[in-house]
Enzyme design. Structure first.
Site, PDB file in Angstrom:
ATOM      1  N   GLY A   1       0.491  -1.392   0.057  1.00 60.70           N
ATOM      2  CA  GLY A   1      -0.103   0.392   0.073  1.00 60.70           C
ATOM      3  C   GLY A   1       0.950   0.967  -0.114  1.00 60.70           C
ATOM      4  O   GLY A   1       1.966   1.160  -0.384  1.00 60.70           O
ATOM      5  N   ILE A   2       0.328   2.390   0.408  1.00 64.09           N
ATOM      6  CA  ILE A   2       0.572   3.635  -0.079  1.00 64.09           C
ATOM      7  C   ILE A   2       1.072   4.515   1.575  1.00 64.09           C
ATOM      8  O   ILE A   2       0.704   3.226   2.456  1.00 64.09           O
ATOM      9  CB  ILE A   2       0.019   5.134  -0.372  1.00 64.09           C
ATOM     10  CG1 ILE A   2      -0.797   4.601  -0.214  1.00 64.09           C
ATOM     11  CG2 ILE A   2       0.971   4.982  -1.447  1.00 64.09           C
ATOM     12  CD1 ILE A   2      -1.633   6.136  -0.275  1.00 64.09           C
ATOM     13  N   GLY A   3       2.225   4.710   1.726  1.00 64.61           N
ATOM     14  CA  GLY A   3       2.760   5.330   3.729  1.00 64.61           C
ATOM     15  C   GLY A   3       3.792   5.077   4.166  1.00 64.61           C
ATOM     16  O   GLY A   3       4.259   3.849   3.226  1.00 64.61           O
ATOM     17  N   ALA A   4       4.130   5.426   5.205  1.00 62.98           N
ATOM     18  CA  ALA A   4       5.715   4.756   5.989  1.00 62.98           C
ATOM     19  C   ALA A   4       5.763   3.517   5.696  1.00 62.98           C
ATOM     20  O   ALA A   4       6.478   3.063   5.354  1.00 62.98           O
ATOM     21  CB  ALA A   4       5.433   5.391   6.930  1.00 62.98           C
TER      22      ALA A   4
ATOM     23  N   GLU B   1      -1.874  -2.538  -6.826  1.00 60.29           N
ATOM     24  CA  GLU B   1      -2.013  -1.883  -7.326  1.00 60.29           C
ATOM     25  C   GLU B   1      -1.344  -0.454  -7.239  1.00 60.29           C
ATOM     26  O   GLU B   1      -2.440  -0.045  -7.880  1.00 60.29           O
ATOM     27  CB  GLU B   1      -3.172  -1.806  -5.854  1.00 60.29           C
ATOM     28  CG  GLU B   1      -4.048   0.071  -5.553  1.00 60.29           C
ATOM     29  CD  GLU B   1      -5.129  -0.585  -4.202  1.00 60.29           C
ATOM     30  OE1 GLU B   1      -5.400  -1.633  -4.208  1.00 60.29           O
ATOM     31  OE2 GLU B   1      -5.252   0.646  -3.721  1.00 60.29           O
TER      32      GLU B   1
ATOM     33  N   GLY C   1      -7.975  -1.405  -2.150  1.00 60.50           N
ATOM     34  CA  GLY C   1      -8.057  -2.538  -2.965  1.00 60.50           C
ATOM     35  C   GLY C   1      -6.782  -3.159  -1.466  1.00 60.50           C
ATOM     36  O   GLY C   1      -6.622  -4.717  -2.215  1.00 60.50           O
TER      37      GLY C   1
END
Ligand code: COA
Length: 431
Positions: free
Chosen positions: A214-217, A237, A335
């Site tokens: 996924g996104i982020g830290a 994704e 997702g």
């Protein structure tokens, strides 16, 4: 001059002319995430007085979202499939709506319950064959272009030309040429806790695995911990700069992938200009629509598929809320479930939900006896697999409710374990 060139030239418009094709009551989809055609969206907002009740469907909104600001209610109604920092306030105070839907099913909404009047997208200039690329966001943008009654494109020569699913210029009604930097995603701050969680996640990843991040830290921290792995692959994704670092280090080769070997597969990307230059005209990167990339049956065709995502709360049964804080919608399913289910069907697949054990500056535990009232279940207790915090790993799949509760308490922050233990004793008095 071939036919497509004549077509392209005859359909050039200024932004002001192009947005005059939008009518009151229309439903519009705007290009997703960093693929948002900001020049067209600004022109549409500047023309607000002309419109009444224009619905704007969008997922991750990286732009200014001025159409969702106070004072715009009469003109625009934002319909979010994912809520971010720029739209949280509008959704929580009722000025905008939220539509729950798995990402892989979003393109099909345009064929069923949410047919589009207008698609506003950003594309590259056409190639020699009269094809444009949707660049950083193919996800639902491709189906929006294919189904909307009117398609208006900002043609941006700074958009990277990505392969996978190109669009013939004749599918687009109007072109507005405007060069502008593509929106970039700031690098996340990776703290000590994220690093520890990254190490635990890395311990669950083997050489040759195919990853979704996924996104982020947290995903970036996981990537930092993978430097000693070999032959990893990407079917995700989205991906960001961390993946380029690992490719350059020879860790990601995509060579062991059982679906699209040798290729990075994604439906959108967000990151820095360096990432956009990496994907530009890169035949090793396949950018494909979300109804393919995120379809659990497609994901499952990757052996050893590992999904890594995050969440807001997990209760003692292993029910996971990833999108709301109580009743307040703060993001969307994205997702997450597509990949958890796809990984569960993949030979050798695993899914990980990783998060710091506390939120709100350490004042609340993310592992709780009960989800907050009004919180939604994003990942059910039947789907959940590995849970990781900075205090360790709980492998919930196949555990009884009693065993799950015990495993989750062991990775909760120590200052909240007594409270969780009291609930354990109440539920399982025989221990
Ligand atoms: N109780 C109270 N507040 C909480 C909380 C909890 N249990 N968990 C998070 N929050 C608050 C945070 O304090 C933060 O508030 P702030 O913005 O006022 O600082 C906010 O919710 C966002 O949390 P944060 O931990 O900063 O978010 P993140 O950027 O790490 O993202 C998710 C975490 C869960 C929101 C994100 O991973 C997500 O949207 N997941 C679902 C979609 C998904 O997995 N997609 C797949 C791949 S893209």
């Amino acid at each position: 001059m071939s036919d497509w060139r004549t077509y392209y030239e005859q359909r050039q418009r200024t932004a002001e002319e192009a947005v005059s094709y939008i009518r009151s009551g229309d439903r519009i989809a705007t290009g997703h995430a960093c693929g948002e055609p900001t020049y067209l969206v600004d022109a549409m907002v500047a023309n607000a007085q002309v419109y009444e009740h224009v619905e704007i469907f969008h997922m991750v909104a990286m732009g200014k979202c001025e159409y969702a600001k106070p004072g715009m209610e009469k003109h625009f109604r934002h319909n979010a499939n994912f809520v971010g920092g720029n739209t949280r306030e509008a959704v929580s105070c009722g000025r905008a709506d939220f539509t729950p839907c798995f990402f892989y099913q979003v393109p099909n909404l345009f064929h069923t319950t949410l047919p589009l009047d207008v698609a506003l997208v950003m594309v590259t200039p056409p190639n020699e064959d009269g094809m444009v690329s949707l660049g950083v966001s193919v996800d639902y943008d491709y189906e929006a272009v294919m189904t909307a009654k009117t398609v208006i494109a900002q043609v941006n020569d700074q958009m990277p030309f990505t392969y996978g699913k190109l669009v013939p210029v004749t599918e687009i009604d109007y072109f507005v040429e405007h060069s502008a930097p593509v929106m970039e995603l700031a690098k996340p701050n990776i703290g000590e806790i994220e690093q520890i969680i990254g190490e635990y996640c890395a311990s669950l990843i083997q050489d040759g695995d195919t990853l979704q991040l996924g996104i982020g830290a947290l995903p970036d921290a996981v990537l930092l911990s993978l430097k000693d792995k070999k032959n990893l692959g990407i079917h995700s994704e989205m991906f960001s700069d961390g993946v380029v670092d690992l490719m350059e280090a020879g860790v990601i080769t995509n060579q062991c992938k059982t679906l699209h070997p040798g290729k990075f597969v994604a439906n959108f990307i967000m990151g820095s200009r360096r990432l956009y230059d990496f994907v530009d005209h890169n035949e090793d990167v396949l950018m494909l629509p979300a109804d393919y990339v995120n379809h659990p049956l497609v994901i499952a065709q990757n052996d050893n598929m590992v999904s890594i995502n995050s969440c807001v709360q997990v209760d003692l049964m292993g029910q996971v809320c990833s999108e709301s804080v109580g009743q307040k919608q703060i993001s969307g399913v994205g997702g997450q479930v597509d990949f958890i289910r796809g990984a569960a069907m993949s030979k050798g697949g695993r899914s990980i939900l990783a998060f710091p054990s506390t939120a709100a500056k350490g004042t609340v535990s993310k592992i709780v006896p009960f989800l907050d009232p009004g919180a939604c279940v994003t990942t059910t207790r039947n789907d959940v697999d590995y849970i990781v915090t900075e205090f360790g790993i709980a492998h919930l799949k196949g555990l009884t409710l009693r065993e799950r509760a015990r495993a989750l308490i062991s990775i909760a922050h120590p200052k909240f374990r007594d409270e969780l233990q009291q609930e354990f004793v109440r539920r399982f008095p025989l221990g």
